[in-house]
Design a protein around this motif. Structure first.
Motif, PDB file in Angstrom:
ATOM      1  N   PHE A 163     -19.782   5.239   6.067  1.00 50.71           N
ATOM      2  CA  PHE A 163     -19.474   4.667   4.938  1.00 50.71           C
ATOM      3  C   PHE A 163     -19.757   3.143   4.227  1.00 50.71           C
ATOM      4  N   SER A 164     -20.305   3.198   3.574  1.00 49.09           N
ATOM      5  CA  SER A 164     -20.216   1.623   3.310  1.00 49.09           C
ATOM      6  C   SER A 164     -18.966   0.704   3.759  1.00 49.09           C
ATOM      7  N   PRO A 165     -19.344  -0.668   3.722  1.00 50.91           N
ATOM      8  CA  PRO A 165     -18.491  -1.050   4.364  1.00 50.91           C
ATOM      9  C   PRO A 165     -17.311  -1.269   3.167  1.00 50.91           C
ATOM     10  N   LEU A 166     -15.906  -1.695   2.896  1.00 51.92           N
ATOM     11  CA  LEU A 166     -14.814  -2.065   2.305  1.00 51.92           C
ATOM     12  C   LEU A 166     -14.148  -3.366   3.194  1.00 51.92           C
ATOM     13  N   PHE A 167     -14.671  -4.219   2.431  1.00 48.35           N
ATOM     14  CA  PHE A 167     -13.646  -5.990   2.753  1.00 48.35           C
ATOM     15  C   PHE A 167     -12.729  -6.203   2.036  1.00 48.35           C
ATOM     16  N   VAL A 168     -11.520  -6.296   2.418  1.00 50.44           N
ATOM     17  CA  VAL A 168     -10.156  -6.596   1.590  1.00 50.44           C
ATOM     18  C   VAL A 168     -10.559  -8.507   1.802  1.00 50.44           C
ATOM     19  N   HIS A 169     -10.120  -8.646   0.351  1.00 56.66           N
ATOM     20  CA  HIS A 169      -9.950 -10.133  -0.124  1.00 56.66           C
ATOM     21  C   HIS A 169      -9.259 -10.762  -0.875  1.00 56.66           C
ATOM     22  N   GLU A 177     -15.287   7.294  -0.908  1.00 57.87           N
ATOM     23  CA  GLU A 177     -14.835   7.383   0.827  1.00 57.87           C
ATOM     24  C   GLU A 177     -14.049   5.457   0.118  1.00 57.87           C
ATOM     25  N   ALA A 178     -14.351   4.983  -0.647  1.00 59.31           N
ATOM     26  CA  ALA A 178     -13.169   4.044  -0.891  1.00 59.31           C
ATOM     27  C   ALA A 178     -11.665   4.275  -0.948  1.00 59.31           C
ATOM     28  N   ALA A 179     -10.869   5.661  -1.698  1.00 57.30           N
ATOM     29  CA  ALA A 179      -9.946   5.973  -1.505  1.00 57.30           C
ATOM     30  C   ALA A 179      -9.621   6.254   0.216  1.00 57.30           C
ATOM     31  N   GLN A 210     -26.496  -0.419   1.208  1.00 58.70           N
ATOM     32  CA  GLN A 210     -26.241   0.256   1.316  1.00 58.70           C
ATOM     33  C   GLN A 210     -28.046   0.143   2.124  1.00 58.70           C
ATOM     34  N   PRO A 211     -28.023   1.314   2.680  1.00 61.83           N
ATOM     35  CA  PRO A 211     -30.193   1.210   3.298  1.00 61.83           C
ATOM     36  C   PRO A 211     -31.335   0.744   2.058  1.00 61.83           C
ATOM     37  N   ILE A 212     -30.388   1.516   0.826  1.00 59.68           N
ATOM     38  CA  ILE A 212     -31.782   0.950  -0.519  1.00 59.68           C
ATOM     39  C   ILE A 212     -30.949  -0.260  -0.943  1.00 59.68           C
ATOM     40  N   GLY A 213     -29.909  -1.158  -0.721  1.00 58.95           N
ATOM     41  CA  GLY A 213     -29.740  -2.133  -1.306  1.00 58.95           C
ATOM     42  C   GLY A 213     -28.868  -1.570  -2.323  1.00 58.95           C
ATOM     43  N   ALA A 214     -28.196  -0.586  -2.451  1.00 60.09           N
ATOM     44  CA  ALA A 214     -27.819  -0.133  -4.268  1.00 60.09           C
ATOM     45  C   ALA A 214     -27.352   1.218  -3.852  1.00 60.09           C
ATOM     46  N   PHE A 215     -26.030   1.770  -4.419  1.00 59.72           N
ATOM     47  CA  PHE A 215     -25.294   2.905  -4.570  1.00 59.72           C
ATOM     48  C   PHE A 215     -26.216   3.899  -4.713  1.00 59.72           C
ATOM     49  N   LYS A 216     -26.837   3.508  -5.921  1.00 58.98           N
ATOM     50  CA  LYS A 216     -27.925   4.720  -6.304  1.00 58.98           C
ATOM     51  C   LYS A 216     -29.132   6.104  -6.162  1.00 58.98           C
ATOM     52  N   LEU A 217     -28.745   5.934  -3.991  1.00 60.29           N
ATOM     53  CA  LEU A 217     -28.963   6.918  -3.430  1.00 60.29           C
ATOM     54  C   LEU A 217     -28.607   8.188  -3.356  1.00 60.29           C
ATOM     55  N   ARG A 218     -26.507   7.514  -3.574  1.00 61.50           N
ATOM     56  CA  ARG A 218     -26.332   8.320  -3.389  1.00 61.50           C
ATOM     57  C   ARG A 218     -26.725   8.918  -4.989  1.00 61.50           C
ATOM     58  N   GLY A 219     -26.351   9.014  -5.944  1.00 60.43           N
ATOM     59  CA  GLY A 219     -27.226  10.421  -6.774  1.00 60.43           C
ATOM     60  C   GLY A 219     -28.001  11.419  -6.756  1.00 60.43           C
ATOM     61  N   ALA A 220     -29.276  10.348  -6.261  1.00 62.79           N
ATOM     62  CA  ALA A 220     -30.148  10.865  -6.217  1.00 62.79           C
ATOM     63  C   ALA A 220     -30.639  11.785  -4.524  1.00 62.79           C
ATOM     64  N   TRP A 221     -29.565  11.761  -4.163  1.00 66.88           N
ATOM     65  CA  TRP A 221     -29.760  13.160  -2.590  1.00 66.88           C
ATOM     66  C   TRP A 221     -28.703  13.648  -3.253  1.00 66.88           C
ATOM     67  N   ASP A 277     -18.023  17.577  -3.411  1.00 65.23           N
ATOM     68  CA  ASP A 277     -19.492  17.882  -2.665  1.00 65.23           C
ATOM     69  C   ASP A 277     -20.560  16.394  -2.416  1.00 65.23           C
ATOM     70  N   ALA A 278     -21.076  15.659  -3.082  1.00 63.85           N
ATOM     71  CA  ALA A 278     -21.520  15.303  -2.994  1.00 63.85           C
ATOM     72  C   ALA A 278     -21.303  14.465  -2.282  1.00 63.85           C
ATOM     73  N   ALA A 279     -19.751  14.116  -2.085  1.00 58.91           N
ATOM     74  CA  ALA A 279     -19.272  12.800  -1.098  1.00 58.91           C
ATOM     75  C   ALA A 279     -19.447  13.515   0.395  1.00 58.91           C
ATOM     76  N   ALA A 280     -19.494  15.179   0.841  1.00 58.37           N
ATOM     77  CA  ALA A 280     -19.609  15.415   2.022  1.00 58.37           C
ATOM     78  C   ALA A 280     -21.372  15.748   1.956  1.00 58.37           C
ATOM     79  N   LYS A 281     -22.183  15.880   1.020  1.00 59.69           N
ATOM     80  CA  LYS A 281     -23.197  15.589   1.862  1.00 59.69           C
ATOM     81  C   LYS A 281     -23.975  14.380   1.852  1.00 59.69           C
ATOM     82  N   VAL A 282     -23.611  13.208   1.095  1.00 56.17           N
ATOM     83  CA  VAL A 282     -24.205  11.949   1.479  1.00 56.17           C
ATOM     84  C   VAL A 282     -22.747  11.875   2.629  1.00 56.17           C
ATOM     85  N   ALA A 283     -21.997  12.340   3.504  1.00 53.55           N
ATOM     86  CA  ALA A 283     -21.203  11.569   4.526  1.00 53.55           C
ATOM     87  C   ALA A 283     -22.388  12.269   5.800  1.00 53.55           C
TER      88      ALA A 283
END
Length: 329
Positions: A25-31, A162-164, A46-57, A14-20
């Motif tokens: 999606f935040s970028p995924l890099f492969v190295h 998102e990552a999956a 992320q817009p605030i430079g960290a994942f924390k807006l996910r839980g806050a939202w 549910d949270a992922a649907a809200k955030v979307a």
């Protein structure tokens, strides 16, 4: 008896649907490491430079209109503060953040720029939890902790959803292991719920590896007396919560600890190889792989959880100098 709501995998979805609905999606890099492709989830972008807006939202959007009108109170050294301030601003809510007086300047200034009120406290002599609880009670506001909350945990887990999807789209397969920075464990617990088939490895700075010790012991172990200074201000949690511990213990997660030198090396590697600015606490999972405390393996997901740095300290790290570590809380 008060029944505490538990975070669930359905809640993460549910949270992922809200955030979307509000963010790409935040970028995924492969190295490659040792010839093995490793996926890096860049929450530092992320817009605030960290994942924390996910839980806050996810948390603030779950509040009813009457509660929203009275505002929100949170306590944080910076990233949760910015997440709450960002979400509150978007929802038209007043936000008050209890922050340590020595919080990184970049995080403090960003929180203020988002319109939040900051109440400062002394890490050594005052309790942020007590200050925040009193403020919330006096104002009739919602109190939102940084990790000890089921909605917050579910929101952070949206990064795993998102990552999956991103790894599948890149032909990397489903995540078999997720390596996650850990302070209070909100992000790691959310990722564990999002990725039930993946092994979870949490990473902490040496001396602050209470979640690692708790998972090994089978019960919650606090940080020991006189913990060492660390540059990882975002991971200075003295005791994890039963909510996050239970999720991770039930998932059979395990932990490792990394040194300050290994963290600095990871920050430099991220800058050179991925062209990413990653803060110390956001670099610990990467540090564990680079130091071979975790063997690189296919279908490994690494979370780069934040990129909010003080420029002077970051410049010292890139120059190979020892950045000033923060005193324990």
């Amino acid at each position: 008896m008060t029944i505490v709501r538990q975070p669930t995998r359905a809640g993460v979805r549910d949270a992922a649907a809200k955030v979307a609905q509000i963010l790409p999606f935040s970028p995924l890099f492969v190295h490659e490491l040792d010839g093995v492709p490793i996926a890096f989830k860049a929450e530092c972008l992320q817009p605030i430079g960290a994942f924390k807006l996910r839980g806050a939202w996810h948390r603030l959007t779950a509040l009813d209109e009457n509660v929203r009108a009275r505002g929100v109170v949170a306590f944080s050294s910076g990233n949760h503060a910015q997440g709450i301030a960002w979400a509150a601003k978007r929802l038209g809510m007043p936000a008050t953040i209890v922050m340590p007086a020595d919080a990184p300047r970049a995080k403090r200034e960003s929180t203020l720029a988002l319109g939040a009120e900051i109440v400062s406290y002394d890490r050594a002599t005052e309790s942020r939890e007590l200050i925040a609880a009193r403020l919330a009670e006096a104002r009739g506001a919602a109190l939102v902790p940084s990790f000890d909350d089921p909605w917050v945990i579910e929101g952070q887990g949206s990064a795993g959803v998102e990552a999956a999807q991103q790894m599948a789209e890149r032909g990397l397969g489903a995540p078999a292991r997720a390596v996650v920075p850990c302070g209070g464990g909100g992000l790691a617990a959310g990722i564990a719920l999002a990725l039930p088939d993946a092994a979870i490895t949490i990473v902490e700075p040496e001396g602050w590896d209470d979640m690692r010790r708790s998972l090994e012991a089978g019960w919650i172990e606090p940080v020991g007396p006189n913990p060492p200074p660390t540059a990882c201000d975002a991971l200075q949690t003295l005791r994890v919560s039963p909510l996050t511990f239970e999720v991770l213990a039930n998932h059979d997660a395990h932990g490792v600890a990394v040194s300050e030198a290994e963290i600095r090396a990871a920050q430099r590697w991220a800058a050179e190889k991925l062209r990413l600015v990653v803060e110390p606490g956001g670099a610990v999972a990467l540090a564990a792989l680079l130091a071979r405390r975790i063997k690189p393996a296919e279908r490994t997901l690494v979370i780069l959880s934040g990129g909010n740095v003080d420029l002077d300290s970051y410049a010292a790290v890139l120059g190979g100098e020892i950045a000033v570590a923060r005193e324990p809380a």
